[in-house]
Motif scaffolding. Structure first.
Motif, PDB file in Angstrom:
ATOM      1  N   ALA A   3       4.274   2.222  -0.363  1.00 15.35           N
ATOM      2  CA  ALA A   3       3.111   1.592   0.258  1.00 15.35           C
ATOM      3  C   ALA A   3       2.459   0.599  -0.703  1.00 15.35           C
ATOM      4  O   ALA A   3       2.471   0.780  -1.922  1.00 15.35           O
ATOM      5  CB  ALA A   3       2.106   2.661   0.659  1.00 15.35           C
ATOM      6  N   THR A   4       1.875  -0.445  -0.114  1.00  9.84           N
ATOM      7  CA  THR A   4       1.137  -1.440  -0.876  1.00  9.84           C
ATOM      8  C   THR A   4      -0.340  -1.306  -0.549  1.00  9.84           C
ATOM      9  O   THR A   4      -0.722  -1.186   0.620  1.00  9.84           O
ATOM     10  CB  THR A   4       1.609  -2.866  -0.525  1.00  9.84           C
ATOM     11  OG1 THR A   4       2.993  -2.971  -0.830  1.00  9.84           O
ATOM     12  CG2 THR A   4       0.836  -3.911  -1.305  1.00  9.84           C
ATOM     13  N   PHE A   5      -1.177  -1.331  -1.583  1.00  6.55           N
ATOM     14  CA  PHE A   5      -2.620  -1.232  -1.434  1.00  6.55           C
ATOM     15  C   PHE A   5      -3.262  -2.447  -2.090  1.00  6.55           C
ATOM     16  O   PHE A   5      -2.953  -2.786  -3.232  1.00  6.55           O
ATOM     17  CB  PHE A   5      -3.146   0.055  -2.069  1.00  6.55           C
ATOM     18  CG  PHE A   5      -2.536   1.277  -1.460  1.00  6.55           C
ATOM     19  CD1 PHE A   5      -3.044   1.821  -0.296  1.00  6.55           C
ATOM     20  CD2 PHE A   5      -1.412   1.862  -2.027  1.00  6.55           C
ATOM     21  CE1 PHE A   5      -2.453   2.932   0.287  1.00  6.55           C
ATOM     22  CE2 PHE A   5      -0.808   2.963  -1.457  1.00  6.55           C
ATOM     23  CZ  PHE A   5      -1.339   3.502  -0.302  1.00  6.55           C
ATOM     24  N   ILE A   6      -4.151  -3.096  -1.350  1.00  3.36           N
ATOM     25  CA  ILE A   6      -4.878  -4.257  -1.848  1.00  3.36           C
ATOM     26  C   ILE A   6      -6.326  -3.817  -2.010  1.00  3.36           C
ATOM     27  O   ILE A   6      -6.984  -3.432  -1.035  1.00  3.36           O
ATOM     28  CB  ILE A   6      -4.768  -5.436  -0.868  1.00  3.36           C
ATOM     29  CG1 ILE A   6      -3.294  -5.786  -0.677  1.00  3.36           C
ATOM     30  CG2 ILE A   6      -5.571  -6.637  -1.374  1.00  3.36           C
ATOM     31  CD1 ILE A   6      -3.009  -6.563   0.579  1.00  3.36           C
ATOM     32  N   GLY A  19      -1.661  -2.688   2.822  1.00  3.06           N
ATOM     33  CA  GLY A  19      -0.960  -3.923   3.130  1.00  3.06           C
ATOM     34  C   GLY A  19       0.460  -3.651   3.609  1.00  3.06           C
ATOM     35  O   GLY A  19       1.091  -2.676   3.197  1.00  3.06           O
ATOM     36  N   TYR A  20       0.956  -4.523   4.470  1.00  2.00           N
ATOM     37  CA  TYR A  20       2.315  -4.413   5.003  1.00  2.00           C
ATOM     38  C   TYR A  20       3.045  -5.726   4.776  1.00  2.00           C
ATOM     39  O   TYR A  20       2.513  -6.796   5.089  1.00  2.00           O
ATOM     40  CB  TYR A  20       2.295  -4.105   6.513  1.00  2.00           C
ATOM     41  CG  TYR A  20       1.668  -2.773   6.828  1.00  2.00           C
ATOM     42  CD1 TYR A  20       2.437  -1.625   6.861  1.00  2.00           C
ATOM     43  CD2 TYR A  20       0.305  -2.666   7.062  1.00  2.00           C
ATOM     44  CE1 TYR A  20       1.864  -0.391   7.131  1.00  2.00           C
ATOM     45  CE2 TYR A  20      -0.278  -1.439   7.333  1.00  2.00           C
ATOM     46  CZ  TYR A  20       0.509  -0.305   7.365  1.00  2.00           C
ATOM     47  OH  TYR A  20      -0.066   0.914   7.631  1.00  2.00           O
ATOM     48  N   SER A  21       4.257  -5.650   4.276  1.00  2.00           N
ATOM     49  CA  SER A  21       5.089  -6.841   4.154  1.00  2.00           C
ATOM     50  C   SER A  21       5.521  -7.271   5.554  1.00  2.00           C
ATOM     51  O   SER A  21       5.369  -6.523   6.533  1.00  2.00           O
ATOM     52  CB  SER A  21       6.330  -6.546   3.301  1.00  2.00           C
ATOM     53  OG  SER A  21       7.191  -5.665   4.006  1.00  2.00           O
ATOM     54  N   GLU A  22       6.083  -8.456   5.643  1.00  2.00           N
ATOM     55  CA  GLU A  22       6.578  -8.920   6.942  1.00  2.00           C
ATOM     56  C   GLU A  22       7.596  -7.948   7.514  1.00  2.00           C
ATOM     57  O   GLU A  22       7.553  -7.602   8.699  1.00  2.00           O
ATOM     58  CB  GLU A  22       7.209 -10.303   6.812  1.00  2.00           C
ATOM     59  CG  GLU A  22       7.775 -10.816   8.119  1.00  2.00           C
ATOM     60  CD  GLU A  22       8.567 -12.096   7.975  1.00  2.00           C
ATOM     61  OE1 GLU A  22       9.221 -12.475   8.965  1.00  2.00           O
ATOM     62  OE2 GLU A  22       8.564 -12.707   6.899  1.00  2.00           O
TER      63      GLU A  22
END
Length: 95
Positions: free
Chosen positions: A2-5, A82-85
């Motif tokens: 997972a990505t966190f902004i 955040g989500y990538s394409e």
């Protein structure tokens, strides 16, 4: 992974000690890595937020990192998942 902004704003304490901010970031990065997270980017900004951080890893570790960081009293944070394409396309396939 997972990505966190995270959007961070200095507290009164944090801005009084703004010259320590780069060193605090080094400590933040070390804590993140110790929790199995990867800090992908950090930007000091001007405007509504003072710092933007991009961290990858699992949700539990990211939450722990942000709670420990917030408890120090130098910043208040707002974190976005955040989500990538590609990730977003997979989600859309289920809609």
């Amino acid at each position: 992974m997972a990505t966190f902004i995270t959007l961070a704003s200095f507290t009164d304490q944090g801005i009084r000690n703004v010259k320590d901010s780069p060193d605090r970031f080094v400590a933040f990065k070390g804590l993140a890595e110790g929790l199995g997270l990867s800090v992908k980017a950090a930007y000091w900004t001007v405007g509504n937020y003072d710092l933007v951080l991009i961290v990858e890893g699992n949700e539990e570790a990211a939450t722990t990192l942000l709670l420990k960081t917030g408890a120090l009293g130098n910043v208040r944070t707002q974190t976005l998942r955040g989500y990538s394409e590609q990730e977003f396309r997979r989600l859309l396939d289920k809609v």
